[in-house]
Enzyme design. Sequence first.
Site, mmCIF file in Angstrom:
data_model
loop_
_atom_site.group_PDB
_atom_site.id
_atom_site.type_symbol
_atom_site.label_atom_id
_atom_site.label_comp_id
_atom_site.label_asym_id
_atom_site.label_seq_id
_atom_site.Cartn_x
_atom_site.Cartn_y
_atom_site.Cartn_z
ATOM 1 N N HIS A 117 -27.108 145.205 4.193
ATOM 2 C CA HIS A 117 -28.361 145.899 4.503
ATOM 3 C C HIS A 117 -29.519 145.025 4.021
ATOM 4 C CE1 HIS A 117 -30.831 149.562 5.208
ATOM 5 N NE2 HIS A 117 -31.567 149.082 4.217
ATOM 6 N N ASP A 145 -18.355 148.609 4.827
ATOM 7 C CA ASP A 145 -19.213 147.460 5.142
ATOM 8 C C ASP A 145 -20.072 147.835 6.344
ATOM 9 O OD1 ASP A 145 -20.393 145.019 5.326
ATOM 10 O OD2 ASP A 145 -18.594 143.928 5.970
ATOM 11 N N GLU A 167 -26.498 147.320 0.184
ATOM 12 C CA GLU A 167 -27.802 146.717 -0.119
ATOM 13 C C GLU A 167 -27.791 146.031 -1.479
ATOM 14 O OE1 GLU A 167 -32.516 147.749 0.332
ATOM 15 O OE2 GLU A 167 -31.187 149.370 -0.337
#
Length: 619
Positions: free
Chosen positions: A519, A567, A576
């Site tokens: 992310h 994932d 993230e």
Amino acid sequence: MPESALSSSSPDMNCSSVSYVHSINEAGRLLPSASRWNSIEIDYNAFPKSSIEYDSLPSPYSKSVEFNLVITDKTHLKRFVYISIFLVLAILALVLLLHFLAPKHGHHGSSKNLTLAINQALTFFEAQKSGHFPKNSSVTFRGDSGLQDGNSSSHDLVGGFYDSGNNIKFSFPTAYTITLLSWTVIEYHQKYADIGELEHVKDIIKWGSDYLLKLFVPPINATSSSTNTNLYSQVGSTTNDRFNDVNCWQRPEDMSYSRPVSICNSTASDLAGEIVAALSAASLVFGEDKAYSGELIKGAEKLFELATAVDPSAQGTYTMSDACGGQARQFYNSSGFEDELVWAGTWLFFATGNTTYLGSVTQKWTSAQTEEIPSEKWIFDWNNKITANAVLLTRLRFFHDMGYPYAAALQPSTTRTDLLMCSYLSEHIFNKTPGGLILLKPDDGKPLQFAATASFLSKLYSDYLDLLQRQGGSCSSHNYTLEMLRHFSMSQVDYILGDNPMKMSYMVGFGESYPVHVHHRSSSIPWDGHQYSCEDGDKWLYSEQPNPNTLLGAMVGGPDQHDKFLDDRKKPWFTEPSISSNAGLVAALIALHNPPCESSNFSCVESGIDKMGIFTNIR
């Protein structure tokens, strides 16, 4: 002479029960009975006689016997000599092999390449840089960005780091990141140097400390109230206009939306304290550069003066004020400020040697602990500094006796540190995932960031005890050893780097399997010379394809409480990364890295720690 019975077998037979009895004849010769041996005689009387008169020495044996040894087989003699030489050489080779190949640090060794891991973890910070991007950077999918930052407030705020997968620059976690990275250099600078990463990490620290110096503007004149200080807490927004730094999936180089600035005053005690700590710690890193180090200390002392001059009833956290930290609450909501003021005073004391700062630390220590909320107990992260501060003060108590009245005042920090170590090792205080990851804040998600700092503190403290030549410590009725601390520390890093039920490294680019749908805006959008709008960005956010740019060294949020990991770019709680999390990872990695001691150097210090460097400015 007593007789001896030796067993032998004929070369023509596989097995024989015949024993040959040997005796000594009157001439002192060894005579085999029934043998096919050839005969060779060694006459010991032919050797040069010693100058020592052995007749003058008492002997329990009869002097009527002379020993003239006869060996009657040349072939067997040669075999005996060759085999003896071979065995001696083999034993010598084995000893040398064990010496050169045996791990010097088996008590906390790892099968992982920690040198590579450190390089990659530091490289992540390169990808997070804002401002004029360095031309020599190893990150090839980044460029200049945020060059208008601060224009809305007529103040230069270009530079610093983007916090995570978004394009916001948060001052609070940035300052924490620089404090922690600086601490690792102060303790382990020789390790960094030995693996060629010292200048790398110092460049990252300076990039951050240069930006922190921009974040506060003191009152214009001395008669102004300290609350007239401008303290910048954030660049970027979550609420302005149609597009902002959260709902727009866009590379920072392509940003075209407005980026407002959040402004505080010196009543934001936690933010001020963390910036002071960062500048103070960084000043020790750059101690050889007197001008720059002096600039950092000057800024730190001035901001600390302004923050502590505020009426205590007006002091608070930066997220209490909407204008200051209202938009940061959903990301970095601060739960208290006393710990940051104590943290600031501790680092200022190390940076200056001024005991006034140490006095403020010991005075506020109890109230800072009282302010700590239960869910933050034993945590070291961007929000809670009490845990790490106890370790720092214990270091001072161990290695630099401050005498009265500080010696007694520092004792509680050691007690708390011992309890901290026991909490890491206890099976009753914190749960672990089935795969062994400690769950320090099980309800918050992103567990790796907390495990990383726990790994750092446990290994660091074991190094302190090692310097004292202690085997461990105790808390209440429980004891712990250095081996236990180091095993715990290594187990958490090994988990992060791939020794987990998912068989996945949670640091991008390390190992054979790692997250590929991170992310992160810059990583997920192709670096192909095209400018992509916010509308274009959704295509990359929701793409099922792996990120086109590998965000090398980024530690993602991590798995859930059951070791499960998705994932998925759209699930930031899994995928993230952030600069504060990676700072903890770097700290754990360098603490655990075995210094590259030469095998012949028996005096090599295993911990690789600088025992007294942190006290350079204390007289």
